[in-house]
Motif scaffolding. Structure first.
Motif, PDB file in Angstrom:
ATOM      1  N   LEU A  81      35.107  25.862  -0.839  1.00 54.42           N
ATOM      2  CA  LEU A  81      33.862  25.069  -0.968  1.00 54.42           C
ATOM      3  C   LEU A  81      34.050  23.682  -0.991  1.00 54.42           C
ATOM      4  CD1 LEU A  81      30.921  25.390  -0.972  1.00 54.42           C
ATOM      5  CD2 LEU A  81      30.716  25.287  -3.461  1.00 54.42           C
ATOM      6  N   THR A  82      33.606  22.866   0.038  1.00 59.96           N
ATOM      7  CA  THR A  82      33.879  21.582   0.269  1.00 59.96           C
ATOM      8  C   THR A  82      32.728  20.635   0.423  1.00 59.96           C
ATOM      9  OG1 THR A  82      33.981  21.654   2.653  1.00 59.96           O
ATOM     10  CG2 THR A  82      36.037  21.853   1.259  1.00 59.96           C
ATOM     11  N   GLY A  83      32.502  19.360   0.139  1.00 57.00           N
ATOM     12  CA  GLY A  83      31.380  18.491  -0.041  1.00 57.00           C
ATOM     13  C   GLY A  83      31.454  17.683   1.377  1.00 57.00           C
ATOM     14  N   ALA A  84      30.392  17.306   1.787  1.00 56.08           N
ATOM     15  CA  ALA A  84      30.191  16.273   2.898  1.00 56.08           C
ATOM     16  C   ALA A  84      30.490  14.888   2.340  1.00 56.08           C
ATOM     17  CB  ALA A  84      28.918  16.420   3.541  1.00 56.08           C
ATOM     18  N   ARG A  85      30.850  14.012   3.502  1.00 59.72           N
ATOM     19  CA  ARG A  85      30.906  12.683   3.131  1.00 59.72           C
ATOM     20  C   ARG A  85      29.600  12.211   3.974  1.00 59.72           C
ATOM     21  NH1 ARG A  85      33.722   9.120   6.631  1.00 59.72           N
ATOM     22  NH2 ARG A  85      34.472  10.166   8.309  1.00 59.72           N
ATOM     23  N   VAL A  86      29.243  11.029   3.461  1.00 61.03           N
ATOM     24  CA  VAL A  86      28.308  10.272   4.178  1.00 61.03           C
ATOM     25  C   VAL A  86      28.922   9.265   5.471  1.00 61.03           C
ATOM     26  CG1 VAL A  86      26.412   8.666   4.039  1.00 61.03           C
ATOM     27  CG2 VAL A  86      26.669  10.352   2.331  1.00 61.03           C
ATOM     28  N   ALA A  87      28.267   9.348   6.381  1.00 61.48           N
ATOM     29  CA  ALA A  87      28.690   8.541   7.569  1.00 61.48           C
ATOM     30  C   ALA A  87      27.688   7.866   8.281  1.00 61.48           C
ATOM     31  CB  ALA A  87      29.521   9.398   8.586  1.00 61.48           C
ATOM     32  N   ARG A  88      27.707   6.879   9.126  1.00 60.67           N
ATOM     33  CA  ARG A  88      26.715   6.178   9.854  1.00 60.67           C
ATOM     34  C   ARG A  88      27.095   6.475  11.210  1.00 60.67           C
ATOM     35  NH1 ARG A  88      22.079   4.481   7.918  1.00 60.67           N
ATOM     36  NH2 ARG A  88      22.139   2.915   9.500  1.00 60.67           N
ATOM     37  N   VAL A  89      26.030   6.789  11.922  1.00 63.32           N
ATOM     38  CA  VAL A  89      26.100   7.105  13.543  1.00 63.32           C
ATOM     39  C   VAL A  89      24.911   6.372  14.207  1.00 63.32           C
ATOM     40  CG1 VAL A  89      26.038   8.835  15.402  1.00 63.32           C
ATOM     41  CG2 VAL A  89      27.193   9.317  13.263  1.00 63.32           C
ATOM     42  N   GLY A  90      25.095   5.267  14.844  1.00 63.73           N
ATOM     43  CA  GLY A  90      24.136   4.355  15.295  1.00 63.73           C
ATOM     44  C   GLY A  90      23.429   3.883  14.065  1.00 63.73           C
ATOM     45  N   ASP A  91      21.946   4.166  14.010  1.00 64.11           N
ATOM     46  CA  ASP A  91      21.249   3.747  12.683  1.00 64.11           C
ATOM     47  C   ASP A  91      20.823   4.965  12.040  1.00 64.11           C
ATOM     48  OD1 ASP A  91      21.011   1.234  14.114  1.00 64.11           O
ATOM     49  OD2 ASP A  91      19.324   1.705  15.109  1.00 64.11           O
ATOM     50  N   MET A  92      21.762   6.108  12.025  1.00 61.61           N
ATOM     51  CA  MET A  92      21.340   7.055  11.291  1.00 61.61           C
ATOM     52  C   MET A  92      22.433   7.381  10.120  1.00 61.61           C
ATOM     53  SD  MET A  92      19.631  10.061  13.539  1.00 61.61           S
ATOM     54  CE  MET A  92      21.362  10.626  14.262  1.00 61.61           C
ATOM     55  N   THR A  93      22.071   7.985   9.034  1.00 59.93           N
ATOM     56  CA  THR A  93      23.043   8.650   7.886  1.00 59.93           C
ATOM     57  C   THR A  93      23.163   9.964   8.317  1.00 59.93           C
ATOM     58  OG1 THR A  93      22.343   6.689   6.319  1.00 59.93           O
ATOM     59  CG2 THR A  93      23.577   8.618   5.576  1.00 59.93           C
ATOM     60  N   VAL A  94      24.557  10.222   8.148  1.00 60.36           N
ATOM     61  CA  VAL A  94      24.591  11.714   8.346  1.00 60.36           C
ATOM     62  C   VAL A  94      25.682  12.407   7.440  1.00 60.36           C
ATOM     63  CG1 VAL A  94      24.426  11.346  10.964  1.00 60.36           C
ATOM     64  CG2 VAL A  94      26.756  11.404   9.953  1.00 60.36           C
ATOM     65  N   ARG A  95      25.668  13.856   7.119  1.00 58.87           N
ATOM     66  CA  ARG A  95      26.564  14.336   6.477  1.00 58.87           C
ATOM     67  C   ARG A  95      27.666  14.962   7.346  1.00 58.87           C
ATOM     68  NH1 ARG A  95      21.500  16.440   5.879  1.00 58.87           N
ATOM     69  NH2 ARG A  95      20.162  15.916   4.263  1.00 58.87           N
ATOM     70  N   ARG A  96      28.964  14.404   7.006  1.00 57.60           N
ATOM     71  CA  ARG A  96      29.918  14.872   7.779  1.00 57.60           C
ATOM     72  C   ARG A  96      30.719  15.881   7.036  1.00 57.60           C
ATOM     73  NH1 ARG A  96      32.116  10.381  11.194  1.00 57.60           N
ATOM     74  NH2 ARG A  96      30.341  11.131  12.124  1.00 57.60           N
ATOM     75  N   LEU A  97      30.660  17.119   7.603  1.00 54.57           N
ATOM     76  CA  LEU A  97      31.275  18.315   6.954  1.00 54.57           C
ATOM     77  C   LEU A  97      32.504  18.783   7.565  1.00 54.57           C
ATOM     78  CD1 LEU A  97      27.877  20.543   6.925  1.00 54.57           C
ATOM     79  CD2 LEU A  97      29.111  19.698   4.804  1.00 54.57           C
ATOM     80  N   LEU A  98      32.809  18.092   8.528  1.00 53.71           N
ATOM     81  CA  LEU A  98      34.309  18.539   9.193  1.00 53.71           C
ATOM     82  C   LEU A  98      34.441  17.593  10.120  1.00 53.71           C
ATOM     83  CD1 LEU A  98      35.999  21.296   9.278  1.00 53.71           C
ATOM     84  CD2 LEU A  98      35.252  21.853  11.383  1.00 53.71           C
ATOM     85  N   PRO A  99      35.812  16.881  10.298  1.00 50.41           N
ATOM     86  CA  PRO A  99      37.019  17.657   9.619  1.00 50.41           C
ATOM     87  C   PRO A  99      37.096  17.144   8.438  1.00 50.41           C
ATOM     88  CG  PRO A  99      37.584  15.695  10.947  1.00 50.41           C
ATOM     89  CD  PRO A  99      35.950  15.801  11.216  1.00 50.41           C
ATOM     90  N   LEU A 100      38.044  17.776   7.783  1.00 54.26           N
ATOM     91  CA  LEU A 100      38.538  17.909   6.197  1.00 54.26           C
ATOM     92  C   LEU A 100      39.974  17.064   6.343  1.00 54.26           C
ATOM     93  CD1 LEU A 100      37.199  21.010   4.841  1.00 54.26           C
ATOM     94  CD2 LEU A 100      35.966  18.826   4.696  1.00 54.26           C
ATOM     95  N   ARG A 101      40.300  16.583   4.864  1.00 51.98           N
ATOM     96  CA  ARG A 101      41.657  16.124   4.912  1.00 51.98           C
ATOM     97  C   ARG A 101      42.683  17.406   5.116  1.00 51.98           C
ATOM     98  NH1 ARG A 101      44.576  15.544   0.414  1.00 51.98           N
ATOM     99  NH2 ARG A 101      42.872  16.358  -1.025  1.00 51.98           N
ATOM    100  N   MET A 102      42.444  18.312   4.922  1.00 54.59           N
ATOM    101  CA  MET A 102      43.329  19.655   4.697  1.00 54.59           C
ATOM    102  C   MET A 102      43.046  20.605   5.714  1.00 54.59           C
ATOM    103  SD  MET A 102      45.736  18.238   2.544  1.00 54.59           S
ATOM    104  CE  MET A 102      46.766  20.175   2.458  1.00 54.59           C
TER     105      MET A 102
END
Length: 307
Positions: free
Chosen positions: A22-43
């Motif tokens: 189980l992994t958590g999303a990180r927050v990212a910006r795409v254009g003017d939107m905030t998204v939950r980035r679920l993949l790729p992961l560090r590992m």
């Protein structure tokens, strides 16, 4: 959508004895939107050939510009656009122009190179919610000619109170018409009521699942939006329960078995490929995306590319 190869700062739970992670999303910006980035992961750079998952919304765009992602390039991948609510207009350097609505599929094959933009149309729905996915093209298909396809109707199946729409590959007896280049599956599961099912899986595939709306319990693990559950390989089925109106996304495929180098909007194998694509974009060799009112997206500084 676009990404910078993440210096991934995600809390990852090691795979347990049941093959779950189980992994958590990180927050990212795409254009003017905030998204939950679920993949790729560090590992974990990919699951099957799926190498990128952004989940955005639900958000109100009533009286606002909504989505506005300027023209940007891609190589070495397919983009999969899936909406839960709202509408988005796709345009690209092939001359394609296509409005997508929930339950429909936009599939763009970048191959050796394409540029596109995604915007909310001038008269757009008041809400926006969806996922943007990338599929890494395998070695033998990475240089195919770019292409775009829209599928307004997709196959569906019902099982245990879930309505399943298959947008890539096959699941529960339904086969998507979308052309893909490796053995993958992608599907949305909607709980039409309080639903419970033993969902059949291909044991040779690895899978991930996440809640896009509502909640679920998958293989005994609670899921909320913003977390991704990795199921591993070797499963012939998985137990899923979800309350009415919840929506889940299942992705999977045969493990890719190829190293990926991801930077910005490019999926490649070597730093030299990335550098060449960045130069091509700066020098205008990806073609023009017509009818976009604004400047193309500039490439970020290359910096140090890590394999």
């Amino acid at each position: 959508m676009s990404t910078v190869d993440a210096q991934l700062e995600i809390a990852e739970t090691p795979v347990n004895s049941l093959g779950l992670e189980l992994t958590g999303a990180r927050v990212a910006r795409v254009g003017d939107m905030t998204v939950r980035r679920l993949l790729p992961l560090r590992m974990r750079r990919s699951v099957g050939a799926w190498c990128f998952v952004d989940h955005y919304g639900p958000m109100s765009v009533d009286g606002k510009a909504g989505m506005r992602v300027p023209p940007h390039p891609h190589i070495g991948l397919q983009t999969v656009t899936w909406l839960i609510s709202g509408d988005v207009l796709h345009t690209d350097s092939l001359g394609s122009e296509q409005l997508i609505r929930p339950g429909q599929l936009n599939l763009m094959t970048a191959g050796r190179g394409i540029a596109h933009a995604e915007v909310s149309p001038a008269e757009h729905d008041p809400a926006l919610h969806g996922v943007q996915l990338w599929v890494a093209l395998p070695e033998g298909s990475r240089q195919v000619e770019p292409a775009f396809a829209h599928h307004a109707e997709l196959p569906a199946a019902g099982i245990g109170g879930f309505e399943i729409t298959v947008f890539a590959g096959s699941l529960a007896g339904a086969q998507s018409p979308a052309r893909v280049f490796s053995e993958i599956v992608g599907a949305e599961l909607i709980a039409g009521r309080d639903a419970r099912s033993a969902l059949p899986l291909q044991p040779g595939h690895e899978h991930v699942i996440f809640a896009a709306l509502g909640s679920a319990e998958v293989a005994g693990t609670a899921l909320q939006p913003g977390s991704l559950l990795y199921l591993g390989t070797g499963r012939e089925q998985v137990e899923i329960a979800a309350p009415e109106e919840s929506r889940l996304i299942l992705l999977g495929g045969v493990p890719l078995g190829e190293p990926l180098l991801m930077w910005w909007n490019f999926v490649a194998r070597t730093p030299e490929e990335i550098e060449a694509a960045a130069v091509d974009w700066r020098e205008g060799r990806f073609g023009t995306v017509a009818d976009y009112d604004g400047e193309p997206m500039p490439a970020p500084p290359l910096g140090r590319l890590r394999r």
